[in-house]
Design a protein around this motif. Sequence first.
Motif, PDB file in Angstrom:
ATOM      1  N   ALA A  19       5.018   5.496   8.418  1.00  0.00           N
ATOM      2  CA  ALA A  19       4.060   5.951   7.407  1.00  0.00           C
ATOM      3  C   ALA A  19       3.871   7.463   7.458  1.00  0.00           C
ATOM      4  CB  ALA A  19       2.719   5.254   7.611  1.00  0.00           C
ATOM      5  N   ALA A  20       3.974   8.049   8.650  1.00  0.00           N
ATOM      6  CA  ALA A  20       3.806   9.493   8.768  1.00  0.00           C
ATOM      7  C   ALA A  20       4.883  10.261   8.014  1.00  0.00           C
ATOM      8  CB  ALA A  20       3.812   9.889  10.241  1.00  0.00           C
ATOM      9  N   ASP A  21       6.000   9.596   7.737  1.00  0.00           N
ATOM     10  CA  ASP A  21       7.085  10.256   7.015  1.00  0.00           C
ATOM     11  C   ASP A  21       6.983  10.105   5.502  1.00  0.00           C
ATOM     12  OD1 ASP A  21       8.217  11.059   9.408  1.00  0.00           O
ATOM     13  OD2 ASP A  21       9.396   9.215   9.616  1.00  0.00           O
ATOM     14  N   LEU A  22       5.950   9.397   5.027  1.00  0.00           N
ATOM     15  CA  LEU A  22       5.775   9.258   3.581  1.00  0.00           C
ATOM     16  C   LEU A  22       5.438  10.612   2.974  1.00  0.00           C
ATOM     17  CD1 LEU A  22       3.697   5.925   3.359  1.00  0.00           C
ATOM     18  CD2 LEU A  22       6.113   6.248   2.801  1.00  0.00           C
ATOM     19  N   ALA A  23       6.208  11.023   1.983  1.00  0.00           N
ATOM     20  CA  ALA A  23       6.026  12.351   1.393  1.00  0.00           C
ATOM     21  C   ALA A  23       4.692  12.471   0.664  1.00  0.00           C
ATOM     22  CB  ALA A  23       7.192  12.646   0.442  1.00  0.00           C
ATOM     23  N   GLU A  24       4.169  11.348   0.172  1.00  0.00           N
ATOM     24  CA  GLU A  24       2.939  11.390  -0.615  1.00  0.00           C
ATOM     25  C   GLU A  24       1.690  11.575   0.238  1.00  0.00           C
ATOM     26  OE1 GLU A  24       6.201   9.577  -2.715  1.00  0.00           O
ATOM     27  OE2 GLU A  24       5.242   9.082  -0.790  1.00  0.00           O
ATOM     28  N   LEU A  25       1.791  11.361   1.552  1.00  0.00           N
ATOM     29  CA  LEU A  25       0.652  11.575   2.434  1.00  0.00           C
ATOM     30  C   LEU A  25       0.627  13.027   2.907  1.00  0.00           C
ATOM     31  CD1 LEU A  25       0.561   8.436   4.783  1.00  0.00           C
ATOM     32  CD2 LEU A  25      -1.147   9.067   3.100  1.00  0.00           C
TER      33      LEU A  25
ATOM     34  N   THR B 189       2.795  -1.977  15.361  1.00  0.00           N
ATOM     35  CA  THR B 189       1.735  -1.043  14.963  1.00  0.00           C
ATOM     36  C   THR B 189       2.204   0.405  15.085  1.00  0.00           C
ATOM     37  OG1 THR B 189      -0.050  -2.562  15.550  1.00  0.00           O
ATOM     38  CG2 THR B 189      -0.567  -0.214  15.569  1.00  0.00           C
ATOM     39  N   LEU B 190       2.806   0.753  16.205  1.00  0.00           N
ATOM     40  CA  LEU B 190       3.215   2.142  16.400  1.00  0.00           C
ATOM     41  C   LEU B 190       4.412   2.504  15.515  1.00  0.00           C
ATOM     42  CD1 LEU B 190       2.480   4.632  18.008  1.00  0.00           C
ATOM     43  CD2 LEU B 190       4.139   3.943  19.737  1.00  0.00           C
ATOM     44  N   ALA B 191       5.368   1.596  15.362  1.00  0.00           N
ATOM     45  CA  ALA B 191       6.547   1.899  14.557  1.00  0.00           C
ATOM     46  C   ALA B 191       6.195   2.078  13.082  1.00  0.00           C
ATOM     47  CB  ALA B 191       7.593   0.791  14.723  1.00  0.00           C
ATOM     48  N   THR B 192       5.336   1.226  12.550  1.00  0.00           N
ATOM     49  CA  THR B 192       4.940   1.372  11.144  1.00  0.00           C
ATOM     50  C   THR B 192       4.101   2.633  10.948  1.00  0.00           C
ATOM     51  OG1 THR B 192       3.126  -0.177  11.616  1.00  0.00           O
ATOM     52  CG2 THR B 192       5.071  -1.057  10.510  1.00  0.00           C
ATOM     53  N   ALA B 193       3.329   3.014  11.964  1.00  0.00           N
ATOM     54  CA  ALA B 193       2.566   4.260  11.850  1.00  0.00           C
ATOM     55  C   ALA B 193       3.502   5.457  11.794  1.00  0.00           C
ATOM     56  CB  ALA B 193       1.600   4.388  13.022  1.00  0.00           C
TER      57      ALA B 193
ATOM     58  N   PHE C 250       0.822  -1.210   0.000  1.00  0.00           N
ATOM     59  CA  PHE C 250       0.000   0.000   0.000  1.00  0.00           C
ATOM     60  C   PHE C 250       0.858   1.263   0.000  1.00  0.00           C
ATOM     61  CE2 PHE C 250      -3.072  -2.981   2.198  1.00  0.00           C
ATOM     62  CZ  PHE C 250      -3.822  -3.197   1.053  1.00  0.00           C
ATOM     63  N   ALA C 251       2.033   1.213   0.625  1.00  0.00           N
ATOM     64  CA  ALA C 251       2.935   2.361   0.570  1.00  0.00           C
ATOM     65  C   ALA C 251       3.400   2.603  -0.863  1.00  0.00           C
ATOM     66  CB  ALA C 251       4.135   2.137   1.496  1.00  0.00           C
ATOM     67  N   ALA C 252       3.648   1.521  -1.614  1.00  0.00           N
ATOM     68  CA  ALA C 252       4.043   1.668  -3.016  1.00  0.00           C
ATOM     69  C   ALA C 252       2.905   2.256  -3.845  1.00  0.00           C
ATOM     70  CB  ALA C 252       4.465   0.319  -3.587  1.00  0.00           C
ATOM     71  N   ILE C 253       1.675   1.860  -3.543  1.00  0.00           N
ATOM     72  CA  ILE C 253       0.524   2.422  -4.264  1.00  0.00           C
ATOM     73  C   ILE C 253       0.394   3.915  -3.970  1.00  0.00           C
ATOM     74  CG2 ILE C 253      -1.984   2.357  -4.485  1.00  0.00           C
ATOM     75  CD1 ILE C 253      -1.830  -0.627  -3.868  1.00  0.00           C
ATOM     76  N   ILE C 254       0.555   4.292  -2.713  1.00  0.00           N
ATOM     77  CA  ILE C 254       0.476   5.708  -2.347  1.00  0.00           C
ATOM     78  C   ILE C 254       1.568   6.506  -3.043  1.00  0.00           C
ATOM     79  CG2 ILE C 254       0.750   7.310  -0.409  1.00  0.00           C
ATOM     80  CD1 ILE C 254      -0.604   5.220   1.347  1.00  0.00           C
ATOM     81  N   ALA C 255       2.722   5.867  -3.230  1.00  0.00           N
ATOM     82  CA  ALA C 255       3.843   6.554  -3.885  1.00  0.00           C
ATOM     83  C   ALA C 255       3.649   6.726  -5.376  1.00  0.00           C
ATOM     84  CB  ALA C 255       5.141   5.800  -3.624  1.00  0.00           C
ATOM     85  N   GLY C 256       2.571   6.208  -5.919  1.00  0.00           N
ATOM     86  CA  GLY C 256       2.296   6.417  -7.338  1.00  0.00           C
ATOM     87  C   GLY C 256       2.147   5.161  -8.152  1.00  0.00           C
ATOM     88  N   GLY C 257       2.294   4.020  -7.526  1.00  0.00           N
ATOM     89  CA  GLY C 257       2.150   2.772  -8.252  1.00  0.00           C
ATOM     90  C   GLY C 257       0.689   2.387  -8.400  1.00  0.00           C
ATOM     91  N   ALA C 258       0.418   1.484  -9.336  1.00  0.00           N
ATOM     92  CA  ALA C 258      -0.935   0.986  -9.558  1.00  0.00           C
ATOM     93  C   ALA C 258      -1.102  -0.351  -8.866  1.00  0.00           C
ATOM     94  CB  ALA C 258      -1.209   0.831 -11.050  1.00  0.00           C
ATOM     95  N   PHE C 259      -2.285  -0.564  -8.306  1.00  0.00           N
ATOM     96  CA  PHE C 259      -2.523  -1.825  -7.603  1.00  0.00           C
ATOM     97  C   PHE C 259      -2.800  -2.927  -8.616  1.00  0.00           C
ATOM     98  CE2 PHE C 259      -5.547  -4.871  -5.766  1.00  0.00           C
ATOM     99  CZ  PHE C 259      -4.756  -5.368  -4.751  1.00  0.00           C
ATOM    100  N   GLN C 260      -2.029  -3.995  -8.515  1.00  0.00           N
ATOM    101  CA  GLN C 260      -2.220  -5.169  -9.356  1.00  0.00           C
ATOM    102  C   GLN C 260      -2.276  -6.381  -8.441  1.00  0.00           C
ATOM    103  OE1 GLN C 260       1.032  -5.128 -12.135  1.00  0.00           O
ATOM    104  NE2 GLN C 260       0.068  -3.581 -13.442  1.00  0.00           N
ATOM    105  N   LEU C 261      -3.408  -7.076  -8.456  1.00  0.00           N
ATOM    106  CA  LEU C 261      -3.599  -8.192  -7.548  1.00  0.00           C
ATOM    107  C   LEU C 261      -2.554  -9.273  -7.772  1.00  0.00           C
ATOM    108  CD1 LEU C 261      -5.280  -9.530  -5.333  1.00  0.00           C
ATOM    109  CD2 LEU C 261      -6.745 -10.495  -7.135  1.00  0.00           C
TER     110      LEU C 261
END
Length: 589
Positions: free
Chosen positions: A413-419, A406-410, A162-173
């Motif tokens: 995730a807060a440091d993701l530039a795309e969010l 849970t807390l570490a990944t959150a 999901f981080a890759a999708i947020i960064a601009g990738g397309a979701f492919q199952l």
Amino acid sequence: MDAELFYVLVGSISVAAFARWRGWPAPLLVTVTALAVSFLPFVPELKIDGHVLLNLVLPPLLYSAALDVSFVGFKRSLPQIRRLGIWLVLITALVVGLVAWWIFPSLTLPGALLLGAIVAPPDAVSAAAIGRKLGLPRRVMTVLSGESLINDATSLTLYRVFAAIIAGGAFQLGASIWEFVVAVVVGVVVGLVFGILLHQLRIRLDDPVVIGTFGLLVPFGAYAIAEHLGGSGVLAVVAMGLYVGYNAPRTDYTTRQQEAPLWLSADFLLESFVFAYIGLQLPRVISDLGRESVGEILLLAGVVLVVVLVVRPAYIYPAHAWAMWMQRIRLRRWERSLASGDWERRERLEQERSERFAAKHPEPAAAGRQRRRPTVDEVKARFTEPELSWKDNAVISWAGMRGVVTLATALAAADLAELDDEASHAIVVVAFAVTVGTLLLQGLTLPALIRGLGIASDVDEEQDAAELAAVRARTRQAGEEFIERKRAVWEEKYGAADLAVFDRFAKRMTRVEKDTDRAQETEDSVARPTYEDLVALSKGWLHVRREILLEERDAGNLDEELMRELITAMDAEELALDTRGATRPQSRA
């Protein structure tokens, strides 16, 4: 920052030590204390990058937990562990993601699913501590421990997708499933390679200090290399720990005695720090709430907490019922197959293939290909998983406390530039609320639930007593056979005059020094048995008993945890022999 970290470590260890002294759950008391301390004005905010926290804390904690897990029990409970560690994480992430997207649309669907992946995996540290203290049955502890070993891998893989999708990738199952498969395969392979290498080092190197040092470092290497190769670092560490722990009884006893307190201390230090760190994040969460959307974020946090609490039992009971139903169907098919003669037909076909193979290759290897009709008990052992009652599932359903992952990944995730800022703040607040909420709500009420349901390990105690009686009879017989073989060697080497020494030693392994001194005081020209001879005889006797325990463990006749307790007692006997020999005065020339 260094001084702040030191103060947190000292404070958390002090609180955890007080909790252990009082018999209270240390993780809960450390978390509550950290929450209260975080309000003090002179307490600085502790900031650690989420990725750094995962890389430094997760590998040793996972490795230590895997060392203690019974591999035999893990293998038997694998269907239940897989349902909780993979499918429950996927379902929780999906449900939380859809609910979060509905309540807080500005998260976007990928961001909401990312939040779901973050809050999905439980951390069984506090649950295991409570369960051990209250005597939960081994079947329940195995499921909880096994789940905690693999659910982080599922969660972190979803996080990457999901981080890759947020960064601009397309979701492919298809691509996502392939990434998960690669993560599992690469992680397990890397972990087994590291486990094999470490085990070979442990059985070849006669220095427990060096081996213990390597043991502290190797989990970080396995985690980092697996992640670098696109695999799951979590599964690499878990696979390595299971392999090393399963083969630990084959190493020298000094290695086991060195690493046991080492890992207990490491766990105590890291767990105390982790739960203190969780509580100290309250100021950051409060500062993130100083936004216009504070009402929506608080509503989102409360709803996600409720969803996390509800989804687990809502999945566990139907999944368990479905598994039991499918299990009965498979058993009926096998019983019909055995009764209808299908097995005989397969045996005849297999025999014909073996004969044709033997005609072309007259080597005796083909003889080993003949198959044996399995018994009904063997079929049931192959297709059945340990039975869990509704009370067992109630405890497992309520033991879903979240932790450091849970807390570490959150925080990562807060440091993701795309969010955007609002989305990243919402993820941190929700993750904190779910972590602290589950720790307090479930952690504080789980002991009362266990006592109220009356779950105890009485069945384990009865089974242990039966297994212990059987293995003692077998080890006694093997020990007697070993003594008889050595008696003939002793008589040939020292003559019949010293058989009395041997017989006294065989009957009473204690008083070795007294018997040896008596033997050495007899002045004769023939060779006399020495203290070292008696020590070697005693160690050989211990070795035979250990081999019997391993055989019974591998055959499924002896629980692995009970085997470890017996081997620990034997290690103490061998340590006493070596200590007595080291402090004994030198023999007279």
